[in-house]
Scaffold this motif. Structure first.
Motif, PDB file in Angstrom:
ATOM      1  N   MET A  86      31.776  29.584  22.509  1.00 15.44           N
ATOM      2  CA  MET A  86      32.173  30.968  22.244  1.00 15.44           C
ATOM      3  C   MET A  86      33.405  30.971  21.336  1.00 15.44           C
ATOM      4  N   LYS A  87      33.377  31.785  20.293  1.00 19.51           N
ATOM      5  CA  LYS A  87      34.449  31.793  19.312  1.00 19.51           C
ATOM      6  C   LYS A  87      35.813  32.077  19.946  1.00 19.51           C
ATOM      7  N   ASN A  88      36.785  31.232  19.599  1.00 20.87           N
ATOM      8  CA  ASN A  88      38.175  31.348  20.069  1.00 20.87           C
ATOM      9  C   ASN A  88      38.335  31.147  21.574  1.00 20.87           C
ATOM     10  N   SER A  89      37.345  30.535  22.216  1.00 20.79           N
ATOM     11  CA  SER A  89      37.492  30.249  23.646  1.00 20.79           C
ATOM     12  C   SER A  89      38.595  29.228  23.890  1.00 20.79           C
ATOM     13  N   ASP A  90      39.003  28.528  22.822  1.00 23.24           N
ATOM     14  CA  ASP A  90      40.066  27.536  22.980  1.00 23.24           C
ATOM     15  C   ASP A  90      41.412  28.185  23.290  1.00 23.24           C
ATOM     16  N   TYR A  91      41.502  29.507  23.187  1.00 27.08           N
ATOM     17  CA  TYR A  91      42.720  30.196  23.619  1.00 27.08           C
ATOM     18  C   TYR A  91      43.040  29.843  25.069  1.00 27.08           C
ATOM     19  N   PHE A  92      42.000  29.647  25.868  1.00 33.36           N
ATOM     20  CA  PHE A  92      42.152  29.425  27.306  1.00 33.36           C
ATOM     21  C   PHE A  92      41.960  27.971  27.708  1.00 33.36           C
ATOM     22  N   LYS A  93      41.782  27.093  26.732  1.00 35.78           N
ATOM     23  CA  LYS A  93      41.470  25.704  27.036  1.00 35.78           C
ATOM     24  C   LYS A  93      42.513  25.093  27.961  1.00 35.78           C
ATOM     25  N   SER A  94      42.035  24.549  29.077  1.00 37.32           N
ATOM     26  CA  SER A  94      42.866  23.880  30.095  1.00 37.32           C
ATOM     27  C   SER A  94      43.778  24.838  30.866  1.00 37.32           C
ATOM     28  N   ASP A  95      43.641  26.143  30.636  1.00 33.87           N
ATOM     29  CA  ASP A  95      44.432  27.101  31.409  1.00 33.87           C
ATOM     30  C   ASP A  95      43.915  27.182  32.845  1.00 33.87           C
ATOM     31  N   LYS A  96      44.765  27.696  33.736  1.00 30.77           N
ATOM     32  CA  LYS A  96      44.370  27.964  35.120  1.00 30.77           C
ATOM     33  C   LYS A  96      44.261  29.473  35.295  1.00 30.77           C
ATOM     34  N   ILE A  97      43.104  29.903  35.711  1.00 28.74           N
ATOM     35  CA  ILE A  97      42.811  31.320  35.883  1.00 28.74           C
ATOM     36  C   ILE A  97      42.529  31.603  37.351  1.00 28.74           C
ATOM     37  N   ILE A  98      43.070  32.712  37.869  1.00 25.89           N
ATOM     38  CA  ILE A  98      42.723  33.156  39.211  1.00 25.89           C
ATOM     39  C   ILE A  98      41.990  34.488  39.100  1.00 25.89           C
ATOM     40  N   THR A  99      40.824  34.568  39.759  1.00 26.74           N
ATOM     41  CA  THR A  99      40.046  35.809  39.768  1.00 26.74           C
ATOM     42  C   THR A  99      40.153  36.435  41.152  1.00 26.74           C
ATOM     43  N   MET A 100      40.570  37.697  41.182  1.00 25.80           N
ATOM     44  CA  MET A 100      40.774  38.405  42.448  1.00 25.80           C
ATOM     45  C   MET A 100      39.843  39.606  42.498  1.00 25.80           C
ATOM     46  N   GLY A 101      39.264  39.845  43.670  1.00 26.68           N
ATOM     47  CA  GLY A 101      38.369  40.983  43.770  1.00 26.68           C
ATOM     48  C   GLY A 101      37.566  40.980  45.054  1.00 26.68           C
ATOM     49  N   ASP A 102      36.483  41.749  45.032  1.00 20.38           N
ATOM     50  CA  ASP A 102      35.633  41.918  46.214  1.00 20.38           C
ATOM     51  C   ASP A 102      34.373  41.064  46.089  1.00 20.38           C
ATOM     52  N   SER A 103      33.293  41.489  46.715  1.00 18.35           N
ATOM     53  CA  SER A 103      32.077  40.682  46.756  1.00 18.35           C
ATOM     54  C   SER A 103      31.467  40.449  45.388  1.00 18.35           C
ATOM     55  N   ILE A 104      31.680  41.353  44.455  1.00 18.86           N
ATOM     56  CA  ILE A 104      31.104  41.176  43.127  1.00 18.86           C
ATOM     57  C   ILE A 104      31.804  40.036  42.400  1.00 18.86           C
ATOM     58  N   THR A 105      33.100  39.901  42.590  1.00 17.53           N
ATOM     59  CA  THR A 105      33.814  38.757  42.019  1.00 17.53           C
ATOM     60  C   THR A 105      33.517  37.493  42.821  1.00 17.53           C
ATOM     61  N   ALA A 106      33.293  37.643  44.124  1.00 23.49           N
ATOM     62  CA  ALA A 106      32.970  36.485  44.968  1.00 23.49           C
ATOM     63  C   ALA A 106      31.615  35.881  44.608  1.00 23.49           C
ATOM     64  N   GLY A 107      30.726  36.692  44.014  1.00 25.48           N
ATOM     65  CA  GLY A 107      29.413  36.198  43.631  1.00 25.48           C
ATOM     66  C   GLY A 107      28.311  36.541  44.618  1.00 25.48           C
ATOM     67  N   TYR A 108      28.546  37.525  45.462  1.00 26.54           N
ATOM     68  CA  TYR A 108      27.563  37.938  46.454  1.00 26.54           C
ATOM     69  C   TYR A 108      26.433  38.708  45.772  1.00 26.54           C
ATOM     70  N   ASP A 109      25.191  38.413  46.138  1.00 29.15           N
ATOM     71  CA  ASP A 109      24.062  39.083  45.488  1.00 29.15           C
ATOM     72  C   ASP A 109      23.373  40.096  46.402  1.00 29.15           C
ATOM     73  N   GLY A 110      24.030  40.432  47.492  1.00 25.84           N
ATOM     74  CA  GLY A 110      23.438  41.371  48.440  1.00 25.84           C
ATOM     75  C   GLY A 110      22.839  40.684  49.642  1.00 25.84           C
TER      76      GLY A 110
END
Length: 244
Positions: free
Chosen positions: A1-25
């Motif tokens: 993906m173009k310019n994805s290297d902006y985040f290369k080796s970065d640490k990201i935290i994702t916060m949220g509910d079941s949709i961020t958790a990956g629950y499919d119902g």
């Protein structure tokens, strides 16, 4: 993906509910959108989301993944990037007011920034729900507001704090529609199917890249080393000697 290297080796935290958790119902998938984000951005992603989590204090229904609890339990100095994606459970299951939502979101964003002044934060507004097969955008929920009004309230806070926020209606209006929600939601109502999670991650990654702070783009300096070679031609009366 173009310019994805902006985040290369970065640490990201994702916060949220079941949709961020990956629950499919029915189950929590191994590959929700945070998993795909890690691949698209070539970054390490810690998914702190929790099924059933709320943005505001939900009393007896509160979970360990609510926004305030997650912020209090996280050392943001360890992260480069954080995403915030809450609100659908507040709309559907609590009487939290829009004012309470705005105050809670604002307080926690400020706390995150105080812990790490270089932290890049992105907001993700809630997807449309289809409870009883009805589009929730203009339907009043338990708290007395519609889904569109909830999105506007969250957007107001993000904007006031200079936090880019993703509105699905602008970024990808065809992701979830009245015509495709039965297929795109694995439960037909709220929770995305596996393929939809991948599509969401693609949109989120592109949004994060497009809204990456220009002053934090990693500078890659390529130094070209040039060696100047001087060839000395020796000439005698009888023979010419070449270096080649």
């Amino acid at each position: 993906m173009k310019n994805s290297d902006y985040f290369k080796s970065d640490k990201i935290i994702t916060m949220g509910d079941s949709i961020t958790a990956g629950y499919d119902g029915y189950e929590t998938l191994d590959a929700g959108y945070p998993t795909w984000l890690a691949r698209y951005l070539n970054a390490k992603v810690d998914n702190a989301a929790y099924n059933g989590a709320f943005l505001c204090d939900a009393g007896d229904m509160s979970t360990p993944g609510d926004l305030g609890t997650t912020v209090n339990d996280t050392n943001f100095a360890k992260y480069n990037v954080a995403t915030i994606a809450y609100g659908t459970n507040d709309y559907g299951h609590t009487d939290s007011t829009l004012d309470q939502i705005k105050v809670t979101l604002d307080t926690n964003i400020k706390k995150m920034k105080a812990e790490n002044k270089n932290l890049i934060i992105y907001g993700i507004l809630p997807l449309t729900r289809y409870d009883n097969n009805q589009n929730s955008d203009d339907v009043t929920g338990q708290g007395g507001y519609t889904m569109n009004e909830l999105r506007s309230a969250e957007a107001e806070v993000y904007q006031a704090n200079d936090v880019p926020y993703l509105n699905w209606q602008d970024v990808d209006p065809n992701l979830i529609t009245d015509a495709n929600h039965i297929d795109r939601f694995n439960d037909g109502r709220l929770h995305p199917a596996a393929k939809t999670y991948q599509l969401m991650a693609r949109d989120i990654a592109k949004f994060m890249i497009s809204n990456f702070p220009q002053d934090q783009i990693k500078k890659t300096t390529s130094t070209k080393s040039t060696t100047k070679t001087t060839a000395t031609k020796k000439t005698t009366a009888t023979k010419a000697t070449s270096n080649y």
